[in-house]
Design a protein around this motif. Structure first.
Motif, PDB file in Angstrom:
ATOM      1  N   SER A  61      31.268  40.618  68.220  1.00  0.00           N
ATOM      2  CA  SER A  61      32.907  41.295  67.843  1.00  0.00           C
ATOM      3  C   SER A  61      32.987  41.048  66.505  1.00  0.00           C
ATOM      4  O   SER A  61      32.636  40.293  65.557  1.00  0.00           O
ATOM      5  N   GLU A  79      36.679  32.969  73.149  1.00  0.00           N
ATOM      6  CA  GLU A  79      36.934  33.980  72.053  1.00  0.00           C
ATOM      7  C   GLU A  79      37.360  33.218  70.759  1.00  0.00           C
ATOM      8  O   GLU A  79      37.303  33.740  69.545  1.00  0.00           O
ATOM      9  N   TYR A  92      33.289  35.788  70.526  1.00  0.00           N
ATOM     10  CA  TYR A  92      32.415  36.752  71.108  1.00  0.00           C
ATOM     11  C   TYR A  92      31.327  37.210  70.469  1.00  0.00           C
ATOM     12  O   TYR A  92      31.774  38.046  69.391  1.00  0.00           O
TER      13      TYR A  92
END
Ligand SMILES: [Zn+2]
Length: 262
Positions: free
Chosen positions: A158, A105, A155
């Motif tokens: 996102s 992330e 990600y």
């Protein structure tokens, strides 16, 4: 391929987004910067690379663009032709190329070789780690253009990845002197890794990973599983780009931690 520029004269700095069509963060970060453009001292070019694959929401149409360099202008593959055009645009530039993953992330940087130029650049970006890919660059942008830093922004798809892309573009512009702002000063030293071997993934219905990227896996620990078949660490390593479903035939890669950047 869409090309935009801030400032006059021929740019020696470039930002590339969406080499992979299923990674819109690069395009979105570039568009956010262009919508609120900084004042520039020196020119910079922005390239949204694989518009056709973005449109199709596919990683690529014919071949992976980041495995297609130096390319071939007469190829039947869209990306093999595009590689020639993109490489020509980037040839004499210091380049930031924006990517995203299914494995992590946060932000991290990849460089071919951690030269002093790349050390200075990476130290001025808010990334969690630097991965040196030396020796594993066939077909990648690294193999064709000299001064490239790739940043994985989070990600795929996102909102955070798009925000991270905009942030890291602005940091890169300050670090390269395009904008006047002082380069980012990091508080923590930056860990540096050397990319190792791919971790093969057998065909299966279900995939699982048991370890965290950038954290050391002790020898003998389970790393990942394809159905009932578990991959065990034969020696200690740090996993990188490891995810259950990110790639077709590998879980990710091994890496060695080789130092710290202050
Ligand atoms: Zn990518």
């Amino acid at each position: 391929m869409r090309i935009e520029q801030l400032g006059d004269r021929v740019p020696e700095v470039a930002v590339v987004g969406s080499i992979h069509g299923d990674e819109p963060c690069g395009r979105d970060g570039i568009e956010a910067v262009l919508a609120d453009p900084p004042e520039v001292n020196t020119p910079v070019k922005f390239i949204i690379a694989n518009e056709a694959a973005l449109e199709a929401n596919q990683r690529y149409l014919d071949t992976d663009l980041n495995r297609s360099f130096p390319g071939d202008a007469d190829s039947e593959s869209h990306e093999t032709r595009l590689a020639v055009e993109l490489a020509a645009e980037l040839q004499d530039c210091t380049v930031l190329s924006l990517h995203s993953t299914q494995s992590y992330e946060g932000l991290f940087a990849l460089v071919d070789d951690l030269t002093s130029e790349m050390e200075e650049l990476c130290s001025a970006l808010s990334v969690d780690a630097v991965v040196q890919t030396k020796g594993a660059n066939e077909g990648r942008l690294f193999a064709t253009v000299d001064s490239v830093v790739e940043v994985e922004c989070g990600y795929q798809g996102s909102a955070e990845a798009a925000e991270n892309a905009e942030k890291v573009i602005r940091e890169f512009l300050a670090a390269t002197g395009v904008t006047a702002g002082p380069p980012l000063q990091r508080d923590d030293p930056l860990p540096v890794f050397q990319l190792g071997e791919p971790i093969p993934k057998a065909a299966a219905d279900q995939y699982e990973v048991f370890v965290r990227n950038f954290e050391q896996v002790p020898e003998g620990d389970p790393v990942a599983a394809a159905d009932d078949e578990t991959v065990v660490a034969e020696e200690p390593f740090h996993p990188i780009l490891l995810s259950a479903n990110g790639y077709e035939d590998v879980f990710g890669f091994t890496a060695d931690r080789i130092g710290l950047l202050d």
